[in-house]
Design a protein around this motif. Structure first.
Motif, PDB file in Angstrom:
ATOM      1  N   PHE A 169     -53.665  97.635 -93.407  1.00  0.00           N
ATOM      2  CA  PHE A 169     -52.890  98.864 -93.277  1.00  0.00           C
ATOM      3  C   PHE A 169     -51.698  98.647 -92.333  1.00  0.00           C
ATOM      4  O   PHE A 169     -50.548  98.892 -92.693  1.00  0.00           O
ATOM      5  N   SER A 170     -51.969  98.167 -91.121  1.00  0.00           N
ATOM      6  CA  SER A 170     -50.898  97.958 -90.144  1.00  0.00           C
ATOM      7  C   SER A 170     -49.994  96.793 -90.543  1.00  0.00           C
ATOM      8  O   SER A 170     -48.766  96.880 -90.443  1.00  0.00           O
ATOM      9  N   LYS A 171     -50.591  95.703 -90.995  1.00  0.00           N
ATOM     10  CA  LYS A 171     -49.798  94.517 -91.331  1.00  0.00           C
ATOM     11  C   LYS A 171     -48.871  94.774 -92.506  1.00  0.00           C
ATOM     12  O   LYS A 171     -47.747  94.264 -92.551  1.00  0.00           O
ATOM     13  N   HIS A 172     -49.349  95.573 -93.466  1.00  0.00           N
ATOM     14  CA  HIS A 172     -48.523  95.946 -94.614  1.00  0.00           C
ATOM     15  C   HIS A 172     -47.299  96.728 -94.147  1.00  0.00           C
ATOM     16  O   HIS A 172     -46.163  96.484 -94.597  1.00  0.00           O
ATOM     17  N   ALA A 173     -47.487  97.665 -93.230  1.00  0.00           N
ATOM     18  CA  ALA A 173     -46.374  98.483 -92.738  1.00  0.00           C
ATOM     19  C   ALA A 173     -45.315  97.632 -92.055  1.00  0.00           C
ATOM     20  O   ALA A 173     -44.108  97.846 -92.238  1.00  0.00           O
ATOM     21  N   LEU A 174     -45.762  96.667 -91.271  1.00  0.00           N
ATOM     22  CA  LEU A 174     -44.814  95.833 -90.528  1.00  0.00           C
ATOM     23  C   LEU A 174     -44.189  94.758 -91.407  1.00  0.00           C
ATOM     24  O   LEU A 174     -43.060  94.334 -91.152  1.00  0.00           O
ATOM     25  N   GLN A 175     -44.883  94.337 -92.446  1.00  0.00           N
ATOM     26  CA  GLN A 175     -44.351  93.322 -93.355  1.00  0.00           C
ATOM     27  C   GLN A 175     -43.330  93.909 -94.313  1.00  0.00           C
ATOM     28  O   GLN A 175     -42.297  93.295 -94.590  1.00  0.00           O
ATOM     29  N   HIS A 176     -43.616  95.092 -94.842  1.00  0.00           N
ATOM     30  CA  HIS A 176     -42.750  95.678 -95.868  1.00  0.00           C
ATOM     31  C   HIS A 176     -42.774  97.207 -95.722  1.00  0.00           C
ATOM     32  O   HIS A 176     -43.472  97.900 -96.463  1.00  0.00           O
ATOM     33  N   PRO A 177     -42.005  97.752 -94.749  1.00  0.00           N
ATOM     34  CA  PRO A 177     -42.050  99.193 -94.476  1.00  0.00           C
ATOM     35  C   PRO A 177     -41.769 100.072 -95.692  1.00  0.00           C
ATOM     36  O   PRO A 177     -42.421 101.107 -95.882  1.00  0.00           O
ATOM     37  N   GLU A 178     -40.815  99.669 -96.529  1.00  0.00           N
ATOM     38  CA  GLU A 178     -40.458 100.506 -97.674  1.00  0.00           C
ATOM     39  C   GLU A 178     -41.602 100.591 -98.675  1.00  0.00           C
ATOM     40  O   GLU A 178     -41.942 101.673 -99.162  1.00  0.00           O
ATOM     41  N   ASN A 179     -42.215  99.447 -98.975  1.00  0.00           N
ATOM     42  CA  ASN A 179     -43.325  99.459 -99.925  1.00  0.00           C
ATOM     43  C   ASN A 179     -44.535 100.166 -99.349  1.00  0.00           C
ATOM     44  O   ASN A 179     -45.240 100.894-100.049  1.00  0.00           O
ATOM     45  N   PHE A 180     -44.794  99.962 -98.056  1.00  0.00           N
ATOM     46  CA  PHE A 180     -45.901 100.651 -97.387  1.00  0.00           C
ATOM     47  C   PHE A 180     -45.718 102.166 -97.496  1.00  0.00           C
ATOM     48  O   PHE A 180     -46.674 102.909 -97.780  1.00  0.00           O
ATOM     49  N   THR A 181     -44.494 102.619 -97.284  1.00  0.00           N
ATOM     50  CA  THR A 181     -44.202 104.051 -97.378  1.00  0.00           C
ATOM     51  C   THR A 181     -44.461 104.557 -98.784  1.00  0.00           C
ATOM     52  O   THR A 181     -45.087 105.610 -98.985  1.00  0.00           O
ATOM     53  N   SER A 182     -44.003 103.807 -99.768  1.00  0.00           N
ATOM     54  CA  SER A 182     -44.219 104.201-101.158  1.00  0.00           C
ATOM     55  C   SER A 182     -45.707 104.222-101.501  1.00  0.00           C
ATOM     56  O   SER A 182     -46.190 105.144-102.167  1.00  0.00           O
ATOM     57  N   TYR A 183     -46.431 103.211-101.029  1.00  0.00           N
ATOM     58  CA  TYR A 183     -47.859 103.059-101.349  1.00  0.00           C
ATOM     59  C   TYR A 183     -48.662 104.250-100.831  1.00  0.00           C
ATOM     60  O   TYR A 183     -49.401 104.903-101.577  1.00  0.00           O
ATOM     61  N   PHE A 184     -48.514 104.558 -99.555  1.00  0.00           N
ATOM     62  CA  PHE A 184     -49.340 105.605 -98.959  1.00  0.00           C
ATOM     63  C   PHE A 184     -48.720 107.000 -99.069  1.00  0.00           C
ATOM     64  O   PHE A 184     -49.246 107.953 -98.493  1.00  0.00           O
ATOM     65  N   SER A 185     -47.630 107.086 -99.825  1.00  0.00           N
ATOM     66  CA  SER A 185     -47.109 108.400-100.202  1.00  0.00           C
ATOM     67  C   SER A 185     -47.808 108.932-101.449  1.00  0.00           C
ATOM     68  O   SER A 185     -47.534 110.050-101.885  1.00  0.00           O
ATOM     69  N   ASN A 186     -48.688 108.126-102.016  1.00  0.00           N
ATOM     70  CA  ASN A 186     -49.413 108.541-103.215  1.00  0.00           C
ATOM     71  C   ASN A 186     -50.202 109.828-102.923  1.00  0.00           C
ATOM     72  O   ASN A 186     -51.127 109.826-102.105  1.00  0.00           O
ATOM     73  N   PRO A 187     -49.868 110.953-103.592  1.00  0.00           N
ATOM     74  CA  PRO A 187     -50.534 112.228-103.278  1.00  0.00           C
ATOM     75  C   PRO A 187     -51.995 112.273-103.662  1.00  0.00           C
ATOM     76  O   PRO A 187     -52.710 113.202-103.274  1.00  0.00           O
ATOM     77  N   TRP A 188     -52.475 111.267-104.406  1.00  0.00           N
ATOM     78  CA  TRP A 188     -53.899 111.248-104.735  1.00  0.00           C
ATOM     79  C   TRP A 188     -54.754 110.869-103.529  1.00  0.00           C
ATOM     80  O   TRP A 188     -55.944 111.210-103.477  1.00  0.00           O
ATOM     81  N   PHE A 189     -54.172 110.197-102.548  1.00  0.00           N
ATOM     82  CA  PHE A 189     -54.944 109.888-101.338  1.00  0.00           C
ATOM     83  C   PHE A 189     -55.433 111.163-100.647  1.00  0.00           C
ATOM     84  O   PHE A 189     -56.628 111.298-100.383  1.00  0.00           O
ATOM     85  N   PRO A 190     -54.553 112.120-100.321  1.00  0.00           N
ATOM     86  CA  PRO A 190     -55.062 113.331 -99.660  1.00  0.00           C
ATOM     87  C   PRO A 190     -55.979 114.167-100.542  1.00  0.00           C
ATOM     88  O   PRO A 190     -56.894 114.825-100.041  1.00  0.00           O
ATOM     89  N   ILE A 191     -55.755 114.151-101.852  1.00  0.00           N
ATOM     90  CA  ILE A 191     -56.640 114.896-102.745  1.00  0.00           C
ATOM     91  C   ILE A 191     -58.079 114.377-102.612  1.00  0.00           C
ATOM     92  O   ILE A 191     -59.030 115.142-102.455  1.00  0.00           O
ATOM     93  N   VAL A 192     -58.204 113.063-102.655  1.00  0.00           N
ATOM     94  CA  VAL A 192     -59.528 112.434-102.576  1.00  0.00           C
ATOM     95  C   VAL A 192     -60.113 112.556-101.173  1.00  0.00           C
ATOM     96  O   VAL A 192     -61.262 112.982-100.991  1.00  0.00           O
TER      97      VAL A 192
END
Length: 444
Positions: A169-192
């Motif tokens: 989770f943390s390493k992804h954010a620091l390696q590729h902030p834009e993709n990390f943002t896109s990945y965890f912007s998935n609205p299905w995460f909060p639904i689940v």
């Protein structure tokens, strides 16, 4: 009185007495008096607080429990029931339809608490380009860690067989902030996550790549009690055994296709309901029963599986000759529990804030923006120092990191302002709380 009259009177009296008795019994049954009396008697008896170490968990009870059948009628929103597991297709739902999503969350909650304990969400990610970009970031992290320290294996295999990124989770954010943002912007995460844990949850994740020939895990339960030793588990009171399963949501997002031969997760539906499961999964007869009765579902890249952490499960064997199975293991924690990994959200927010602010200026507080804020920042304000951080106006608690981040983007604050406020929040929440307000300089 003639004998015939006496007989009739006797018969009438007997009938009346019988009817009266039936009426009284019916009233007692209606009021559930027998159960109430049993409860009262039972409440007077002090039961052992912990499970007995002198008796074995009942394998017969476990078999009866896990031989239940999952009915489609119970989960009408599911696309199908496959091997006792409800399978949903995210493309079937309108995430802006609050009533429909609320009904779906009811089904997901029932599943994990009273049903088979596991479900699959097809097309959890509809844009697999996001997955591909994440895989590139993971490959870079794995290569760097391999060069620095020889790499890390997972729970059940050395680095030579499998690859593991702890705290991806943390390493992804620091390696590729834009993709990390896109990945965890998935609205299905909060639904689940919200359906099982409510608001204020925190996400952690670990990438696991099982290469050709990778061996299977032993069946187990997960964090918290699932990570205790045999000796420790029996020291915890019974209520904690039940509570442990309610503090965490387990899941995995498929980052490659997962044909059965590649060994997708082995699961035993309904097994999360077994009260003594945290000590039973270690015993030979339970292991053997799992090995004979587990099921496994093939998945496609972008699909996700979520399950109760008390479900008996195990990673499968990759029997392919030239295919590596890759998953991002998702572990979500209730704010009332402790996460398995430490997430320092401040450097993550520092890395992604400009990207998030740009996204907000285009979309406003969209479901995607809200989902990302919930994923990356702490949603629970405690523990804190109430001398320094009293409850916010009209509330019972001070602001949390999510509140600060949400307010920051909505007011158009720059990164320095938000980071200063989050740093002050962190310092003033400490035990001494006597901190001069100062700006902490983060990387640009």
């Amino acid at each position: 009185m003639p004998s015939s009259a006496r007989d009739r009177a006797t018969a009438f009296t007997a009938a009346a007495t019988f009817a009266s008795t039936i009426s009284i019994l019916g009233t007692l049954y209606y009021l559930d008096i027998p159960s109430l009396l049993q409860i009262r008697v039972k409440s007077r008896k002090v039961e052992p607080r912990c499970y007995s170490t002198s008796t074995k968990p009942s394998i017969q009870e476990f078999k009866t429990l896990t031989q239940q059948v999952t009915l489609k009628e119970t989960y009408p929103l599911a696309n199908k029931i496959e091997k006792n597991v409800p399978v949903y297709d995210c493309n079937d739902f309108d995430i802006t339809n609050a009533k429909q999503i609320d009904s779906l969350q009811d089904e997901l909650y029932h599943n994990l608490t009273s049903g088979p304990g596991v479900y699959v969400l097809k097309h959890f990610f509809t844009d697999t380009n996001t997955i591909d970009a994440a895989n590139e970031a993971y490959d870079s992290i794995i290569d760097r860690e391999l060069e620095q320290s020889g790499g890390k294996g997972d729970h059940f295999a050395p680095a030579s067989s499998n690859s593991r990124i702890w705290n991806s989770f943390s390493k992804h954010a620091l390696q590729h902030p834009e993709n990390f943002t896109s990945y965890f912007s998935n609205p299905w995460f909060p639904i689940v996550c919200h359906s099982y844990l409510g608001p204020g949850y925190q996400i952690t994740s670990q990438v696991n790549i099982v290469r050709s020939g990778g061996q299977p895990q032993m069946p187990h339960r997960d964090y918290h009690l699932g990570f205790q030793t045999d000796d420790d588990v029996v020291r915890w009171p019974k209520a904690v055994h039940a509570m442990s399963a309610l503090l965490t949501l387990q899941g995995a997002v498929a980052h490659t296709d997962m044909p059965i031969a590649s060994g997708p997760t082995r699961i035993l539906p309904w097994s999360q309901g077994f009260a003594e499961g945290f000590r039973a999964y270690r015993t030979k007869e339970f292991i053997e029963y799992f090995e004979q009765n587990y099921v496994s579902l093939a998945m496609e890249k972008g699909d996700a599986i979520f399950f109760n952490p008390a479900l008996f499960h195990a990673a499968g064997e990759n029997t392919t000759k030239d295919f590596d199975r890759s998953a991002n293991l998702i572990q979500v924690s209730s704010p009332f529990g402790k996460t398995m990994e430490t997430i320092d959200s401040l450097p993550l927010v520092d890395a992604i804030y400009d990207t998030l602010l740009a996204k907000y200026r285009i979309e406003g507080m969209s479901q995607e923006v809200d989902a990302f804020i919930r994923a990356v920042a702490d949603g629970y304000p405690f523990p804190t120092n109430l001398d320094c951080r009293p409850p916010a106006s009209g509330r019972m608690a001070p602001e949390c990191e999510q509140d600060v981040l949400r307010r920051g983007v909505s007011e158009g604050q720059d990164r320095g302002q938000v980071m200063e406020e989050l740093t002050t929040l962190r310092k003033e929440s400490s035990a001494n709380g006597r901190v001069a307000r100062q700006t902490t300089v983060f990387g640009t």
